[in-house]
Every structure is written in structure tokens, then in C-alpha cells.
Motif scaffolding. Structure first.
Motif, PDB file in Angstrom:
ATOM      1  N   MET A 159      37.086  37.917  45.221  1.00 43.59           N
ATOM      2  CA  MET A 159      35.705  37.506  45.470  1.00 43.59           C
ATOM      3  C   MET A 159      34.758  38.703  45.573  1.00 43.59           C
ATOM      4  SD  MET A 159      36.411  34.447  48.243  1.00 43.59           S
ATOM      5  CE  MET A 159      34.658  34.155  48.535  1.00 43.59           C
ATOM      6  N   LYS A 160      35.314  39.886  45.742  1.00 45.22           N
ATOM      7  CA  LYS A 160      34.478  41.074  45.850  1.00 45.22           C
ATOM      8  C   LYS A 160      33.958  41.490  44.475  1.00 45.22           C
ATOM      9  CE  LYS A 160      37.152  42.842  49.787  1.00 45.22           C
ATOM     10  NZ  LYS A 160      38.048  43.926  50.270  1.00 45.22           N
ATOM     11  N   SER A 161      32.825  42.151  44.454  1.00 41.96           N
ATOM     12  CA  SER A 161      32.251  42.640  43.202  1.00 41.96           C
ATOM     13  C   SER A 161      33.053  43.839  42.699  1.00 41.96           C
ATOM     14  CB  SER A 161      30.799  43.046  43.408  1.00 41.96           C
ATOM     15  OG  SER A 161      30.720  44.181  44.270  1.00 41.96           O
ATOM     16  N   PHE A 162      32.869  44.132  41.418  1.00 39.91           N
ATOM     17  CA  PHE A 162      33.556  45.290  40.846  1.00 39.91           C
ATOM     18  C   PHE A 162      33.164  46.565  41.579  1.00 39.91           C
ATOM     19  CE2 PHE A 162      32.737  48.906  37.973  1.00 39.91           C
ATOM     20  CZ  PHE A 162      34.042  49.314  37.779  1.00 39.91           C
ATOM     21  N   LYS A 163      31.874  46.724  41.879  1.00 42.82           N
ATOM     22  CA  LYS A 163      31.410  47.939  42.556  1.00 42.82           C
ATOM     23  C   LYS A 163      32.038  48.086  43.932  1.00 42.82           C
ATOM     24  CE  LYS A 163      26.931  48.475  40.248  1.00 42.82           C
ATOM     25  NZ  LYS A 163      25.459  48.543  40.427  1.00 42.82           N
ATOM     26  N   GLN A 164      32.167  46.960  44.653  1.00 49.32           N
ATOM     27  CA  GLN A 164      32.751  47.018  45.989  1.00 49.32           C
ATOM     28  C   GLN A 164      34.220  47.404  45.931  1.00 49.32           C
ATOM     29  OE1 GLN A 164      32.190  43.435  48.248  1.00 49.32           O
ATOM     30  NE2 GLN A 164      33.079  44.278  50.118  1.00 49.32           N
ATOM     31  N   ARG A 165      34.945  46.807  44.978  1.00 51.75           N
ATOM     32  CA  ARG A 165      36.364  47.137  44.836  1.00 51.75           C
ATOM     33  C   ARG A 165      36.547  48.592  44.424  1.00 51.75           C
ATOM     34  NH1 ARG A 165      38.393  42.394  41.007  1.00 51.75           N
ATOM     35  NH2 ARG A 165      36.169  42.063  40.784  1.00 51.75           N
ATOM     36  N   GLN A 166      35.690  49.061  43.528  1.00 52.66           N
ATOM     37  CA  GLN A 166      35.783  50.448  43.088  1.00 52.66           C
ATOM     38  C   GLN A 166      35.469  51.407  44.233  1.00 52.66           C
ATOM     39  OE1 GLN A 166      36.833  51.615  40.010  1.00 52.66           O
ATOM     40  NE2 GLN A 166      36.826  53.560  41.126  1.00 52.66           N
TER      41      GLN A 166
ATOM     42  N   PHE B 223      46.454  49.807  48.341  1.00 51.65           N
ATOM     43  CA  PHE B 223      46.268  49.796  46.881  1.00 51.65           C
ATOM     44  C   PHE B 223      46.887  48.546  46.257  1.00 51.65           C
ATOM     45  CE2 PHE B 223      45.809  54.206  48.100  1.00 51.65           C
ATOM     46  CZ  PHE B 223      44.773  54.662  47.294  1.00 51.65           C
ATOM     47  N   ARG B 224      46.277  47.392  46.519  1.00 49.53           N
ATOM     48  CA  ARG B 224      46.827  46.149  45.988  1.00 49.53           C
ATOM     49  C   ARG B 224      45.743  45.272  45.365  1.00 49.53           C
ATOM     50  NH1 ARG B 224      49.970  43.045  47.926  1.00 49.53           N
ATOM     51  NH2 ARG B 224      48.904  41.164  47.267  1.00 49.53           N
ATOM     52  N   ASN B 225      44.739  45.906  44.750  1.00 46.79           N
ATOM     53  CA  ASN B 225      43.617  45.171  44.176  1.00 46.79           C
ATOM     54  C   ASN B 225      43.544  45.306  42.654  1.00 46.79           C
ATOM     55  OD1 ASN B 225      42.475  44.302  46.730  1.00 46.79           O
ATOM     56  ND2 ASN B 225      41.873  46.437  47.025  1.00 46.79           N
ATOM     57  N   ILE B 226      43.127  44.223  42.026  1.00 50.36           N
ATOM     58  CA  ILE B 226      42.780  44.270  40.605  1.00 50.36           C
ATOM     59  C   ILE B 226      41.368  44.826  40.538  1.00 50.36           C
ATOM     60  CG2 ILE B 226      42.376  42.916  38.516  1.00 50.36           C
ATOM     61  CD1 ILE B 226      44.404  40.876  39.639  1.00 50.36           C
ATOM     62  N   LEU B 227      41.223  45.999  39.981  1.00 54.51           N
ATOM     63  CA  LEU B 227      39.930  46.670  40.002  1.00 54.51           C
ATOM     64  C   LEU B 227      38.977  46.137  38.944  1.00 54.51           C
ATOM     65  CD1 LEU B 227      41.182  50.329  40.576  1.00 54.51           C
ATOM     66  CD2 LEU B 227      40.242  48.744  42.273  1.00 54.51           C
ATOM     67  N   GLU B 228      39.520  45.834  37.756  1.00 57.12           N
ATOM     68  CA  GLU B 228      38.635  45.401  36.676  1.00 57.12           C
ATOM     69  C   GLU B 228      39.442  44.741  35.566  1.00 57.12           C
ATOM     70  OE1 GLU B 228      35.169  47.356  33.780  1.00 57.12           O
ATOM     71  OE2 GLU B 228      36.674  48.636  34.746  1.00 57.12           O
ATOM     72  N   ILE B 229      38.869  43.689  34.980  1.00 55.42           N
ATOM     73  CA  ILE B 229      39.388  43.089  33.749  1.00 55.42           C
ATOM     74  C   ILE B 229      38.329  43.326  32.686  1.00 55.42           C
ATOM     75  CG2 ILE B 229      40.173  41.002  32.584  1.00 55.42           C
ATOM     76  CD1 ILE B 229      42.041  41.890  34.798  1.00 55.42           C
ATOM     77  N   ASP B 230      38.586  44.263  31.804  1.00 57.03           N
ATOM     78  CA  ASP B 230      37.620  44.648  30.776  1.00 57.03           C
ATOM     79  C   ASP B 230      37.959  43.887  29.490  1.00 57.03           C
ATOM     80  OD1 ASP B 230      36.093  45.895  28.815  1.00 57.03           O
ATOM     81  OD2 ASP B 230      36.196  47.847  29.796  1.00 57.03           O
ATOM     82  N   LYS B 231      37.194  42.832  29.218  1.00 55.60           N
ATOM     83  CA  LYS B 231      37.478  41.988  28.052  1.00 55.60           C
ATOM     84  C   LYS B 231      37.136  42.684  26.740  1.00 55.60           C
ATOM     85  CE  LYS B 231      36.695  37.665  30.586  1.00 55.60           C
ATOM     86  NZ  LYS B 231      35.919  36.403  30.650  1.00 55.60           N
TER      87      LYS B 231
END
Length: 596
Positions: free
Chosen positions: A85-92, A147-155
């Protein structure tokens, strides 16, 4: 279950309360069958107290392990949803902050006083039979639990950027609804990206894409001096990029990886094909199921998307091949769909076995459920853990609690139980050239008599550098079935279960069997994944694996004296503080001598 059991002979089974609970006890094979593969006669073994503890261990599993496992799974799921649910920027931002903490922690280490660096994860958490004994010795812990997060799905780039503790269930839950998937998705939900990269990862798509690490395009690594580098096959850290797979985290700390994605469809069209004959016949049937004899595997339209075979006995196997299919195709009139992921459904390997009586058949399985088809029963290990868990009444009432977490199973066993499993149980993978599969099956039958066996093909690519595992020199000149110009086809022969002699109450030396297996692999250019219990000496370890690039990377990137060597980390047995200190000193002295 075994070909040399005479009609009417009862099991003396230290694993189960009754002989009827044996995985395939209804099958008996005559002594006359396959006489050239006759297993050695072994004397009967006297039961000890550990036998009875193991026999009734299901009580602890039902009332302790399963409820705790379910709670952990549920809480982990909630954490994953919160992360998504977190934004990409927040996860990064969180990722960058956590990387800084790792760097700070590494710089706090005093090499002359503190032990070698390892992660703070508990020794019993690792998925696999091998116990992480090196953590019992003096060490300097670095916490990577965040370190257990999916940081980004770049389509657009078709890349998933993930942290090392992201597991297969987590990532497939996110990608499959997008009609995307990692090129290689290991079957068990709990297997993590970091473990599959630093260790060993395979799936039914590996005959197209190679092992799990072959789908990685970039690693983010924290080196021993605190530098954070991004290693790719084309940049200045290309040697580190190729050295990371199979290194067991002994070159640096992996904090993220960029992994290739592929387009997928909603269903897997799966064909079950029975094969009967001797073990060589079963091996050839398996090879023919995915590798056209007169065509290039890379170009053939006949090559399926997924491949696996299960050997149920010395004379029977079921080959399964899958191709992605759309929802519209799966729902067409006359097509059969099967949601194998529901808790009350028969275990997958037992469902597939129906082809031996039913004959060849086809069905459509939802893609994500197919990926994790072996999770609920842990292949067929669930039959040993809970002998009645495959029964319809248990599946209906308590099947939703399955599977037990492997880490909790390990945490609830003491030293005596652990040693018992090492001697009386086999969890090994034999990575062998495709043309050697028949020989490997015959060897396993003679020495271990373990059934079912799991067969899964995978490409071993010819790379610009020689990595720890590598194809046979000159393989491309032989034009063998399944090989291509840039890759030799290998097969994982998965040997998971109690050996036949153990099920019959006979003496079985597990350590000796593993040593023989390792010798056979070395002689036949095969490899043993390092998650398994190993009996290799240091000399034989480096006969099986190539040390050149690995040792070069250890010295170049300062891993010597900071991280334990991969052999020592994989070595069986308890590591004392004295052993660690001596090993550190030997490596440091050798490195110093080379520099001067």
C-alpha cells in the motif's frame, strides 16, 4: 513401495505408526524386476527412543507447529499488504535508510576483536535440512530483517526490483494479477529471493530461462568496507555479478536485486502423460517430453513453458508439460479447470499419479496456483510429517493450516532428532547433465531407494567467465538432445523422503550414502546445492565447484577476513570459536602472502 518387497512382507517403519501410512505402501515390486539394479541386502535395525519420538511427532506438529505457522503466515501476509500500500517513493526511502543502517553497522566492526560477519537471522529459519551451524561460533551480526519489500514493478523495462527477504508467494501475489511473473518462480512460497540467488533456485521454466540467478540483471551489494555497489554483467563490477550466485552471501550483503519479468496468462494448460518401463525408459520419456530430438530447443514451437516429471516407482512415471493459456481458452466448453490451491484438494503429486491409471489427460490450472502446487504438501514430505494429512477428512477439517513452516519444524527438534534425520532421511538435489539422467536414477535406486523422485530440467549457460558451476567443456560439439549452442541442458533429480531401507526397518548409513552421491556427482560433472547436508571435504568441494572467479572476487572486494568462505559456511557440523579463528587466520595469511 519398493521393488524388492515380497508380497505380504510388512513394513517396519520408524516414521509411521502403521505400515498402511507409508506413502505408496500398496505397491509391491517383485525381486525379479530389474535384477541388474538390485539394492544391497541390509540387516534389520534395532529401534531406539528417537524412533518412537519421530513416529509420534505429528502430535507436536498438529498442536504446536501448525497453529504457530498459520499465525506467522497471517501476520506476514498483513505486513506484505501494508508494504504494497506504500508508494514507490516511500518504499525506496525506507530501503535507502535501511541500507545506511547496514553500512553503519559494518563500519562498527573491529576486525581484530569481532568475529566474521553474518546475518542476524536465527540458524533454524533457513529452509532446508542443513542446519546453519556456523552461527553457533563467534560472529558479528548484521540485521537484514527489514529487507522484505517489493520496491518496484517496472512494466516498461520488465523488471522487478525486490529486497532479499521477499519470498515467492509474496511476489507472485503481486505480479500474476498483472499478467506478469518472474522468469523463474520456485515452487515453495517461503523461499526467498536472497536464498535463491546466493544458493540455488529452480522451477519448471528453467529449461528456458536457466536457474533463478540467471534471470537477475543487477545486484545491489554492500561490500565489506561499507561501499554500496550495483553489479551488472556489463559494468565495472561484472566479475562480482557473475561470482554472486552460489556464493552463500560470502562476498557481500545483498540488499536488492533487479529480476527479469515475463508476460504470462491466467491459466496453465497442463498435460499429464504416464510413462512405463525401466528407469532408462522413464528417463528417455522425460527427455522427449520437452526436448525435440531433431529440433533446436530455443526455436522449436513444441517446447512447453513448464516441465516436470515425477518418478513414482522404478517402472512408472508421470511427465507433465504446461503452456500458458488465456482465461477464455480455459473456460471453453469441454475444457477441465482445476483450482489445485484450495486446502481441501488432493495433494498435487497424488493428483498427478492418477495418470498412471487414467492415462494421459489435460486440465487448466490457475497460473499462481500452479506455481505453488507443491507448497501445501512440501512436495511429498508432508506425508512423513503428518502421515494422515493427505486424507480427505484431514484436508477438509485442518488442511487450511498447511503447510507447517520448515523453520518451526527445525526449531522444535533437538540435537538427537536432527542427527536422526540426517541419517534416516534424504533431502538432496542432484544436478546432472541431461544425458546422465538415466544413470542418476539407477544410482539413486541402488543406493537410496527413494520414491517419488522429482525431475526438472534447467539450462546451464556458457558464460563469458567460468563461474562456480559451469557446463561440461566442449558440450556443444556433441549436439546431444536438449543442448543448444549457448547452454547445456541439466536436470535436477530431487531426492526427498525416507529411503527404502529405513521404511523397511533396515540399517541405513545416511552419511555414507551422501558421500557416495557426492563422489558420483564429481565423477559425472554434477553439482550438489549447498542448502543440503554435505559430507564434502574442502578438497572435494573445490573439485565439484570452480574456485577461480569466486576467490578472485573475495580478494578483490575485501571479503577475506570479513565473510566466511563458502566451503566453511556450507560445511557440516558445529563450528567452534577456535575453528573460526583458525580459519580466519589461515585465509588472512594466505591473502597477505599473495599480496607480497
Amino acid at each position: 513401495m519398493h521393488r524388492d518387497m515380497l508380497p505380504g512382507q510388512a513394513h517396519r517403519n520408524p516414521w509411521h505408526a502403521t505400515s498402511s501410512q507409508c506413502i505408496f505402501s500398496q505397491k509391491k515390486y517383485q525381486l525379479t524386476a530389474m535384477s541388474d539394479l538390485e539394492a544391497p541386502l541390509r540387516p534389520k535395525r534395532k529401534k531406539v527412543w528417537v524412533d518412537y519420538f519421530v513416529q509420534f511427532r505429528w502430535i507436536i506438529v498438529i498442536f504446536v507447529v501448525l497453529p504457530i505457522s498459520f499465525t506467522i503466515y497471517f501476520l506476514t501476509y498483513l505486513g506484505d499488504v501494508r508494504s504494497e500500500m506504500k508508494s514507490f517513493k516511500q518504499r525506496q526511502k525506507e530501503h535507502d535508510e535501511n541500507v545506511k543502517k547496514v553500512v553503519k553497522r559494518l563500519k562498527q566492526r573491529n576486525p581484530s576483536k569481532d568475529g566474521l560477519v553474518c546475518t542476524a537471522r536465527k540458524p533454524w529459519i533457513a529452509v532446508g535440512m542443513r542446519n546453519v551451524d556456523y552461527k553457533r561460533a563467534r560472529h558479528f551480526e548484521v540485521d537484514l530483517s527489514a529487507f522484505r519489500n517489493i520496491l518496484e514493478i517496472d512494466k516498461e523495462r520488465m523488471i522487478a526490483r525486490v529486497e532479499p527477504l521477499v519470498n515467492m508467494g509474496q511476489i507472485s501475489r503481486v505480479t500474476v494479477p498483472m499478467n506478469l511473473s518472474l522468469a523463474v518462480v520456485a515452487e515453495l512460497d517461503d523461499l526467498t529471493v536472497g536464498g535463491l540467488i546466493n544458493g540455488y533456485g529452480i522451477e519448471g521454466s528453467s529449461h528456458k530461462y536457466g536457474l533463478f540467478a540467471d534471470a537477475v540483471v543487477a545486484y545491489e551489494i554492500v561490500l565489506s568496507d561499507g561501499r554500496v555497489v550495483r553489479a551488472t554483467k556489463d559494468n565495472e563490477y561484472s566479475d562480482l555479478f557473475y561470482a554472486i550466485p552460489w556464493s552463500q552471501g560470502t562476498l557481500g550483503l545483498l540488499v536488492s536485486a533487479e529480476i527479469r519479468l515475463i508476460p504470462v496468462k491466467e491459466y496453465m494448460k497442463l498435460t499429464y502423460k504416464p510413462v512405463k518401463g525401466n528407469l532408462k525408459d522413464l528417463a528417455q520419456g522425460y527427455i522427449d517430453s520437452f526436448a525435440p530430438r531433431d529440433e533446436d530447443l530455443d526455436k522449436s514451437a513444441k517446447t512447453p513453458d513448464f516441465v516436470e516429471t515425477m518418478i513414482y516407482s522404478p517402472t512408472e512415471a508421470v511427465c507433465m508439460t504446461g503452456v500458458y493459456a488465456s482465461k477464455e481458452e480455459a473456460k471453453k466448453k469441454g475444457n477441465v479447470t482445476n483450482s489445485v490451491g484450495w486446502w481441501y484438494k488432493p495433494w498435487f503429486y497424488q493428483h498427478a499419479e492418477k495418470a498412471l491409471k487414467k492415462g494421459e489427460f489435460v486440465e487448466y490450472i490457475p497460473t499462481r496456483e500452479y506455481y505453488h502446487r507443491h507448497t501445501r504438501c512440501l512436495y511429498w514430505e508432508g506425508k512423513l510429517i503428518l502421515p494422515f494429512a493427505d486424507q480427505w477428512w484431514f484436508r477438509f477439517l485442518l488442511g487450511w493450516l498447511m503447510p507447517p513452516k520448515v523453520s518451526l519444524l527445525k526449531a522444535t527438534q533437538g540435537e538427537a532428532i536432527r542427527n536422526y534425520y540426517h541419517e534416516m532421511h534424504v533431502i538432496q538435489d542432484m544436478l546432472v547433465p541431461l544425458y546422465r539422467v538415466g544413470d542418476a536414477l539407477e544410482w539413486v535406486h541402488r543406493e537410496m531407494e527413494v520414491y517419488p523422485l522429482w525431475l526438472c530440467p534447467h539450462k546451464l549457460f556458457k558464460l563469458p567467465v567460468k563461474t562456480m558451476i559451469y557446463p561440461e567443456p566442449g558440450f556443444e560439439l556433441h549436439h546431444r538432445q536438449g543442448d543448444t549452442e549457448n547452454a547445456q541442458m541439466y536436470t535436477d533429480v530431487g531426492v526427498y523422503y525416507a529411503p527404502g531401507p529405513v521404511l523397511r526397518g533396515e540399517i541405513f548409513d545416511g552419511s555414507l550414502a551422501v558421500r557416495k552421491m557426492e563422489d558420483w556427482l564429481i565423477e559425472n560433472h554434477g553439482f550438489q546445492p549447498q542448502y543440503a547436508v554435505s559430507e564434502l571435504s574442502e578438497k572435494n568441494f573445490w573439485r565439484m565447484f570452480d574456485a577461480g572467479l569466486y576467490e578472485h572476487a573475495r580478494r578483490k572486494y575485501g571479503a577475506v577476513g570479513t565473510f566466511m568462505s563458502v566451503y566453511y559456511k556450507s560445511k557440516k557440523g558445529r563450528k567452534t570459536e577456535k575453528e573460526v579463528q583458525e580459519a580466519e587466520q589461515e585465509v588472512l595469511e594466505a591473502a597477505y602472502a599473495e599480496e607480497n
